[in-house]
Design an enzyme around this catalytic site. Structure first.
Site, PDB file in Angstrom:
ATOM      1  N   GLN A 134       0.808  -1.211   0.000  1.00  9.87           N
ATOM      2  CA  GLN A 134       0.000   0.000   0.000  1.00  9.87           C
ATOM      3  C   GLN A 134       0.841   1.261   0.000  1.00  9.87           C
ATOM      4  OE1 GLN A 134      -1.617  -1.057   3.993  1.00  9.87           O
ATOM      5  NE2 GLN A 134      -1.328   1.115   4.473  1.00  9.87           N
TER       6      GLN A 134
ATOM      7  N   CYS B 166      -5.148   0.467   3.499  1.00 12.55           N
ATOM      8  CA  CYS B 166      -5.174  -0.945   3.876  1.00 12.55           C
ATOM      9  C   CYS B 166      -6.544  -1.570   3.646  1.00 12.55           C
ATOM     10  CB  CYS B 166      -4.766  -1.106   5.329  1.00 12.55           C
ATOM     11  SG  CYS B 166      -5.808  -0.154   6.478  1.00 12.55           S
TER      12      CYS B 166
ATOM     13  N   HIS C 224      -6.326  -0.960  11.311  1.00  4.75           N
ATOM     14  CA  HIS C 224      -5.661  -1.538  10.139  1.00  4.75           C
ATOM     15  C   HIS C 224      -6.509  -2.676   9.573  1.00  4.75           C
ATOM     16  CE1 HIS C 224      -2.336  -2.244   7.481  1.00  4.75           C
ATOM     17  NE2 HIS C 224      -2.031  -3.418   7.986  1.00  4.75           N
TER      18      HIS C 224
ATOM     19  N   ASN D 295      -0.874  -9.277   4.926  1.00  3.24           N
ATOM     20  CA  ASN D 295      -0.787  -7.831   5.112  1.00  3.24           C
ATOM     21  C   ASN D 295      -0.534  -7.158   3.759  1.00  3.24           C
ATOM     22  OD1 ASN D 295      -0.766  -5.408   6.460  1.00  3.24           O
ATOM     23  ND2 ASN D 295       1.114  -5.774   7.598  1.00  3.24           N
TER      24      ASN D 295
END
Length: 354
Positions: free
Chosen positions: A155, A161, A300, A320
């Protein structure tokens, strides 16, 4: 005679005192040498340690292509790097279930890391879910190994996110349902879903993204690559927005504060989850299972792509969006527990319906 005896005794006493003084002086001299030598060795050790740390910093700069504008900036980043390295060493010496390590964020202060890479997530208590009892849950699932997960993305310095979590969940659901794995455009969500409640690089929500894709559809990463990694604003391109490759029929929330409900959902497809990406843990995570140490201030969005309830300790496998040089090649393992869950993972989860 007495005088002579006294004088003689005095002379002998003087010799003894002199000898004693020499001995004492010698001891102090030796001690002084030892103390000086010890200080010298300590200083040499510090200098050597400093040199080793700077060598590590130089390697870090080369590996992560860091560029600093001035000698002052270099010195500042080197000090932060040394402090972070010390923190990592202290943590790892505690022999917890997870380890920390040097990565691309090791020259950042916690407050800088948080400002650049942690998003704004509005906590929205899940309501769109059905309570399920007596569900059969496999002991382990891994959608990455099953080929339903695209490569780890990055990102960059943008609080997007939520967009990466959303596309990951849709990519997985589409692959499982339709047999085709398509990398979808996060940029479209960042640029075009504001009217649905998202804020581009300033945060958003996975459910809002799902609502957008249900209504508008979404195009592929190939057609509209991600360009907001530097935090720059990119306007919505209506022509690309209309060139969708798929739509979803809706989305479903997961019953909160239930590990069985979350594992049950993940057993069917990858699931979008919100977590508190506690700086000390997430900034430096390098491996193992995080079982404690983070709170429930959700900030997040990530993607749960599997779990292993038989492992010791049991864990969720989380994809992630900070690139594959972070964590376990872009992944982190969070412990499985009831209630809010580790890092709040059980609080706000959802998945698209194809």
């Amino acid at each position: 005679m007495e005088y002579m005896i006294f004088a003689k005794n005095k002379k002998e006493n003087s010799k003894q005192i002199y000898a004693s003084l020499l001995a004492v002086f010698g001891i102090f001299a030796v001690c002084g040498c030892i103390m000086y030598l010890g200080q010298s060795q300590h200083q040499d050790s510090l200098i050597q340690g400093f040199k080793i740390e700077e060598q590590e910093f130089v390697k870090f700069i080369a590996k992560h292509n860091k560029q600093y504008r001035s000698d002052e900036e270099y010195a500042k980043r080197f000090k932060i790097f040394r402090d972070n390295s010390a923190f990592i060493r202290i943590h790892n010496s505690m022999h917890l279930d997870w380890i920390l390590g040097i990565n691309q964020f090791s020259d950042l202060l916690p407050i800088e890391f948080s400002a650049l890479y942690i998003s704004h997530i509005d906590y929205k208590p899940p309501t769109n879910y059905n309570k399920k009892s007596h569900i059969h849950i496999p002991s382990a699932v891994d959608w990455k190994e099953s080929g339903a997960v695209t490569d780890v993305k990055d990102q960059g310095m943008c609080g997007s996110c939520w967009a990466f979590s959303s596309t990951g969940a849709i990519e997985g659901a589409w692959k499982i349902s339709k047999g085709e794995l398509i990398s979808l455009s996060e940029q479209q969500l960042v640029s075009c879903s504001n009217s649905y409640g998202n804020l581009g690089c300033n945060g958003g929500l996975m459910d809002y993204a799902f609502q957008y894709v249900k209504s508008k559809g979404i195009t592929s990463e190939d057609k509209w690559p991600y360009g907001s990694g530097g935090g720059n604003y990119i306007e919505c391109d209506s022509s690309l927005e209309k060139d969708s490759v798929l739509k979803i029929s809706g989305f479903q929330d997961v019953e909160p504060e239930s590990k069985d409900a979350l594992m049950g959902a993940i057993s069917k497809q990858p699931v979008s989850v919100a977590v508190e990406a506690t700086v000390g843990i997430w900034q430096h995570y390098a491996g193992g299972v995080v079982t404690e140490g983070c709170g429930t201030g959700l900030d997040h969005g990530v993607l749960a792509v599997g779990y292993d309830s038989a492992a010791d300790p049991p864990y969720y496998l989380i994809k992630n969006s900070w690139g594959n040089s972070w964590g376990l090649e872009g992944y982190i393992k969070l412990g499985i527990s009831d209630g809010y869950g580790v890092c709040g993972i059980n609080m706000m989860a959802s998945y698209p319906v194809v």
